[in-house]
Structures are given as structure tokens and as C-alpha cells.
Write an enzyme that holds these catalytic residues in place. Structure first.
Site, PDB file in Angstrom:
ATOM      1  N   CYS A   1      39.383  44.314  52.603  1.00 45.02           N
ATOM      2  CA  CYS A   1      39.365  42.985  52.003  1.00 45.02           C
ATOM      3  C   CYS A   1      39.227  41.964  53.123  1.00 45.02           C
ATOM      4  O   CYS A   1      40.123  41.862  53.972  1.00 45.02           O
ATOM      5  CB  CYS A   1      40.652  42.743  51.209  1.00 45.02           C
ATOM      6  SG  CYS A   1      40.829  41.076  50.541  1.00 45.02           S
TER       7      CYS A   1
ATOM      8  N   CYS B   1      32.636  40.164  51.027  1.00 49.07           N
ATOM      9  CA  CYS B   1      33.716  40.559  50.116  1.00 49.07           C
ATOM     10  C   CYS B   1      33.344  41.937  49.616  1.00 49.07           C
ATOM     11  O   CYS B   1      32.203  42.155  49.166  1.00 49.07           O
ATOM     12  CB  CYS B   1      33.850  39.570  48.953  1.00 49.07           C
ATOM     13  SG  CYS B   1      35.021  40.094  47.670  1.00 49.07           S
TER      14      CYS B   1
END
Length: 266
Positions: A78, A193
Site C-alpha cells: 500500500c 496504488c
């Protein structure tokens, strides 16, 4: 004949299900390892959090996760989590190896021909000083546009569960990535992302012109393989690993089915 060695699992952490893109690549390179996938769905999306509170949450979560599962290595799949809390995690748990996820700005700067690069990320990743430092260090000769999407991570979560996503909604999120300047066009978009690669087919379909959508998952998996010990005496895949943990404690049916598709029990 030597006895089989029980290998510790690799823990893959994300705010939601985006880290499955990294898990998929890591499995190919590390067939002997078991994986534990941790989704902080109770805290999703991370872009809504105040930085100090989110860092505290991540550190607190990992204190419990490391105690409960004792992994060989942790992958922070992440960008938002790692650019915020990566250094704090390493300080708090110096005996654990963390593989981070950061925007792939360096390889984008090396590959671009037009010099126009966009970084499609969450608002948290866009505003992080870490991201600005990457640009200054590796892409100072490029024009880098940072595009922070508030909606794409949630759209990707819905899309991978089989829910419909409108063409107009996707176009609205990706259009700011495309710029024309002095006869040149954006030729690389960094997917900053881990959720976004799940929608790459839609990005390609709805983009105003072809670009290289740069997915860092394979590079993260290669780094994980380099840092994870391999034992020829441990070729039998562990049966009690390969499961997913959700901080909400209550993933819905579609999510459970998705985890099964990735070889994980929820």
C-alpha cells in the site's frame, strides 16, 4: 534424507484488497512459501485519515500481527501506508524485514520518451513528502503530474467483486493524467496504488491515447524474493498457511469468494 523445514509465512498487508496484485506476483516467484494476507478493511479508505492517527493505527496493528503470526517478512502493499509509516514500522520492529511499496517514479523517468509522466495515486500518497522527494531525486528532468483520486480505490474494490463501474466515472478519474505540451504527450502513467492494476483493462480502453500503465507489483515481488530465504529442504508448501485476515472480522460473501480465487481462505 534431510527433514523438511517448516517455513514461516510471508505477510502481505494492504488497506483493502489491492495488495492481491502483489500477492499474485509473489506467489509465482515463491511457490514454497505460504502467505497471510491482511486487509485493514475496518480502516479503509486510508485517504480519509489524519496522518498521525493512521500511523498510530498501522503500528498498533502490526504489533498484534507480528505477535500472532510471526512472519518471515512483511510486504506493505500500500503506497499510502508505506510512504507514511514505513520508517516508523522499521524503527518499531527492527528485527522484522519490511518490503515497501512506493510510486514507481524512478523507472517511469528512465522509460519516458516524451518527458511527460503522470502519477495516479490516492490523495494521501500525492501529498506525502516522500513522493515529492522521489520526484526530486529521480525525475527532476521530467514533467511529473501528480493526480490524487479520491474514488478509484473504492471503485477498484467494487470492480474486482464483479460490480459494475461506469465508463464516465473511470474517465473522470484518469483524464487528468493526460496532458499535451509543446507537441509532446504523456506516455507513462504510474499506478501508485496497488488497487489500480485491477482496472488497467478499463484504463486502456477509456484512455484518450495509448500510454504505458506502470504496475509495480512484479518489482515488489522480485524484491520480496530477494529478501526471503529459500530452502531446498522446504519444497512442500505449508498447508496451514495461505489465509486472509480482515480487521473488520466480517468480509462479505463476494470478498470471501474473491479470496478463494486467490487461493486464500478467509
Amino acid at each position: 534424507m534431510s527433514e523438511k523445514t517448516e517455513l514461516k509465512p510471508v505477510l502481505v498487508f494492504d488497506s483493502g484488497i489491492g495488495g492481491l496484485t502483489v500477492l499474485r506476483e509473489a506467489r509465482v516467484l515463491m511457490p514454497e512459501r505460504g502467505f497471510i494476507y491482511v486487509a485493514d478493511d475496518a480502516g479503509f479508505p486510508y485517504g480519509d485519515w489524519e496522518e498521525g492517527a493512521l500511523e498510530t493505527r498501522i503500528i498498533t496493528l502490526f504489533r498484534r500481527l507480528l505477535s500472532d503470526y510471526r512472519p518471515e517478512l512483511c510486504v506493505i502493499a500500500c503506497n499510502t501506508a508505506f510512504t507514511l509509516a514505513g520508517s516508523a514500522l522499521r524503527r518499531a520492529f527492527p528485527d522484522m524485514t519490511f518490503v515497501g511499496t512506493v510510486p514507481a517514479i524512478k523507472p517511469a523517468a528512465e522509460r519516458t520518451r516524451s518527458g511527460l509522466v503522470s502519477v495516479l495515486a490516492t490523495p494521501g500518497t500525492v501529498k506525502r513528502a516522500y513522493t515529492r522527494e522521489l520526484i526530486q531525486s529521480f525525475a527532476s528532468q521530467c514533467h511529473v503530474r501528480l493526480v490524487g483520486s479520491e474514488n478509484l480505490a473504492g471503485m477498484a474494490e467494487a470492480y474486482i467483486r464483479g460490480e459494475p463501474v461506469s465508463e464516465e466515472a473511470v474517465k473522470a478519474e484518469i483524464t487528468p493524467c493526460f496532458i499535451e505540451k509543446d507537441g509532446r504527450r504523456t506516455d507513462i502513467v504510474v499506478l501508485a496504488c496497488t488497487h489500480y492494476p485491477f482496472m488497467a483493462n478499463l484504463f486502456r480502453k477509456y484512455a484518450p491515447w495509448p500510454v504505458d500503465w506502470l504496475d509495480p507489483a512484479e518489482a515488489i515481488a522480485r524484491q520480496t524474493r530477494r529478501l526471503t530465504p529459500f530452502s531446498r529442504d522446504a519444497l512442500q508448501h505449508p498447508e496451514d498457511q495461505d489465509f486472509a485476515v480482515f480487521t473488520s472480522g466480517n468480509p462479505d460473501f463476494a470478498t470471501r469468494r474473491l479470496m478463494q480465487g486467490f487461493g486464500l481462505r478467509a
